[in-house]
Design a protein around this motif. Structure first.
Motif, PDB file in Angstrom:
ATOM      1  N   MET A  71      -3.431  10.897  -2.303  1.00  0.00           N
ATOM      2  CA  MET A  71      -2.861  12.185  -2.701  1.00  0.00           C
ATOM      3  C   MET A  71      -3.815  13.051  -3.518  1.00  0.00           C
ATOM      4  SD  MET A  71       0.992  10.880  -3.661  1.00  0.00           S
ATOM      5  CE  MET A  71       1.604  12.533  -3.960  1.00  0.00           C
ATOM      6  N   THR A  72      -4.724  12.442  -4.261  1.00  0.00           N
ATOM      7  CA  THR A  72      -5.623  13.225  -5.124  1.00  0.00           C
ATOM      8  C   THR A  72      -7.100  12.964  -4.846  1.00  0.00           C
ATOM      9  OG1 THR A  72      -5.689  11.543  -6.880  1.00  0.00           O
ATOM     10  CG2 THR A  72      -3.868  13.125  -6.948  1.00  0.00           C
ATOM     11  N   LEU A  73      -7.369  11.992  -3.952  1.00  0.00           N
ATOM     12  CA  LEU A  73      -8.744  11.596  -3.634  1.00  0.00           C
ATOM     13  C   LEU A  73      -9.500  11.112  -4.873  1.00  0.00           C
ATOM     14  CD1 LEU A  73      -9.786  14.408  -1.115  1.00  0.00           C
ATOM     15  CD2 LEU A  73      -8.877  12.131  -0.615  1.00  0.00           C
ATOM     16  N   LYS A  74      -8.729  10.636  -5.863  1.00  0.00           N
ATOM     17  CA  LYS A  74      -9.346  10.136  -7.087  1.00  0.00           C
ATOM     18  C   LYS A  74      -9.748   8.681  -6.908  1.00  0.00           C
ATOM     19  CE  LYS A  74      -8.535   9.369 -12.016  1.00  0.00           C
ATOM     20  NZ  LYS A  74      -7.577   9.473 -13.131  1.00  0.00           N
ATOM     21  N   ARG A  75     -11.024   8.392  -7.154  1.00  0.00           N
ATOM     22  CA  ARG A  75     -11.529   7.029  -7.013  1.00  0.00           C
ATOM     23  C   ARG A  75     -11.813   6.405  -8.370  1.00  0.00           C
ATOM     24  NH1 ARG A  75     -15.977   7.095  -2.083  1.00  0.00           N
ATOM     25  NH2 ARG A  75     -14.576   7.842  -0.427  1.00  0.00           N
ATOM     26  N   GLU A  76     -11.496   5.135  -8.463  1.00  0.00           N
ATOM     27  CA  GLU A  76     -11.862   4.354  -9.645  1.00  0.00           C
ATOM     28  C   GLU A  76     -13.177   3.642  -9.347  1.00  0.00           C
ATOM     29  OE1 GLU A  76     -10.169   4.279 -12.457  1.00  0.00           O
ATOM     30  OE2 GLU A  76      -8.338   5.318 -11.853  1.00  0.00           O
ATOM     31  N   GLY A  77     -13.765   3.060 -10.383  1.00  0.00           N
ATOM     32  CA  GLY A  77     -14.981   2.272 -10.176  1.00  0.00           C
ATOM     33  C   GLY A  77     -14.685   1.042  -9.331  1.00  0.00           C
ATOM     34  N   TRP A  78     -15.677   0.541  -8.607  1.00  0.00           N
ATOM     35  CA  TRP A  78     -15.442  -0.590  -7.705  1.00  0.00           C
ATOM     36  C   TRP A  78     -14.982  -1.832  -8.464  1.00  0.00           C
ATOM     37  CZ3 TRP A  78     -18.054  -5.207  -8.140  1.00  0.00           C
ATOM     38  CH2 TRP A  78     -19.216  -5.209  -8.910  1.00  0.00           C
ATOM     39  N   VAL A  79     -15.444  -1.973  -9.722  1.00  0.00           N
ATOM     40  CA  VAL A  79     -15.029  -3.124 -10.524  1.00  0.00           C
ATOM     41  C   VAL A  79     -13.520  -3.072 -10.784  1.00  0.00           C
ATOM     42  CG1 VAL A  79     -15.288  -4.311 -12.742  1.00  0.00           C
ATOM     43  CG2 VAL A  79     -17.283  -3.297 -11.629  1.00  0.00           C
TER      44      VAL A  79
END
Length: 255
Positions: A71-79
């Motif tokens: 919905m927001t294309l917000k990504r977190e860090g892979w960890v």
């Protein structure tokens, strides 16, 4: 006294108005999703013990991460995403070793979990989007009537004599009204705190922090209701709690 409180509240939290039809539709969607999470969650409790219900609810961060990205294309860090693996894995293990497993209750619980995740993402958008940012109290004020409009018919349909039962319980013991009022007040403050945490952190962090409550609820449920828990189930619950701890550590390092 009440007028003083009202004036003080208005000084601290200015009343906002709805800016557009789109904003109203988003708030309505938030209210409907909230109702779905409540209804499906309550239905699941009819078939599953509280401890197992809370263990499934620990997967909410996984659904939140998915919805936030879609919905927001917000990504977190892979960890951060890696730490969600034990959270979900623990629930899968616990499900396999749960003596009181019920498929319909499990489906309802998963539905409630997904709905809570979607709600947290939607409220995050309404609380932080620059074009339609709302204060937490104003969002709660706008959402509440929508929730009532959907929950009231659902309660009457699913519990046909709910009004009569409520009146009968109140007549038998007036403390029932006190309990009901106290519960409603707690629900208000829980939702308000929910909005505030979402606004100042993120939807994903809110759900992971909520798992701490889930872990406590699992222990209390086992102590009060004495529902059976297998060694496999406890192993799964433990993995989920470890996943929550790892997530918190990952978020700290990102800061």
């Amino acid at each position: 006294m009440l007028s003083y409180i009202a004036i003080s509240w208005l000084k601290v939290v200015p009343l906002q108005t709805l800016r557009s039809r789109v904003q109203f539709l988003k708030i309505s969607a938030l209210g409907v999703v909230f109702c779905l999470s409540v209804v499906t969650g309550n239905v699941s409790l009819k078939y599953l013990p509280v401890s197992f219900n809370q263990a499934i609810g620990a997967t909410t961060p996984f659904f939140t991460a998915v919805f936030a990205y879609l919905m927001t294309l917000k990504r977190e860090g892979w960890v951060t995403y890696v730490t969600l693996i034990p959270v979900v894995t623990g629930v899968i293990i616990a499900s396999g070793g749960e003596p009181s497993f019920h498929l319909f209750g499990f489906i309802m619980c998963i539905g409630a979990t997904a709905a809570r995740a979607l709600k947290s993402v939607l409220q995050g958008i309404l609380l932080s989007n620059e074009g339609e940012k709302l204060h937490s109290m104003n969002l709660l004020m706008f959402m509440a009537p929508v929730a009532v409009a959907f929950l009231l018919p659902a309660a009457i349909f699913m519990e046909r004599d709910v009004v009569g039962i409520t009146i009968a319980l109140a007549r038998d013991d007036m403390r029932f009204i006190v309990y009901l009022t106290f519960n409603s007040a707690l629900a208000y403050f829980v939702n308000l705190a929910n909005f505030l945490v979402t606004k100042h952190t993120s939807a994903l962090t809110l759900q992971v922090l909520g798992n701490a409550k889930g872990a406590v609820a699992v222990v209390i449920s086992i102590l009060i209701f004495r529902n059976p828990v297998s060694v496999t189930g406890m192993f799964g619950y433990s993995i989920t709690v470890i996943g929550v701890i790892l997530y918190n550590e990952a978020k700290k390092r990102q800061k």
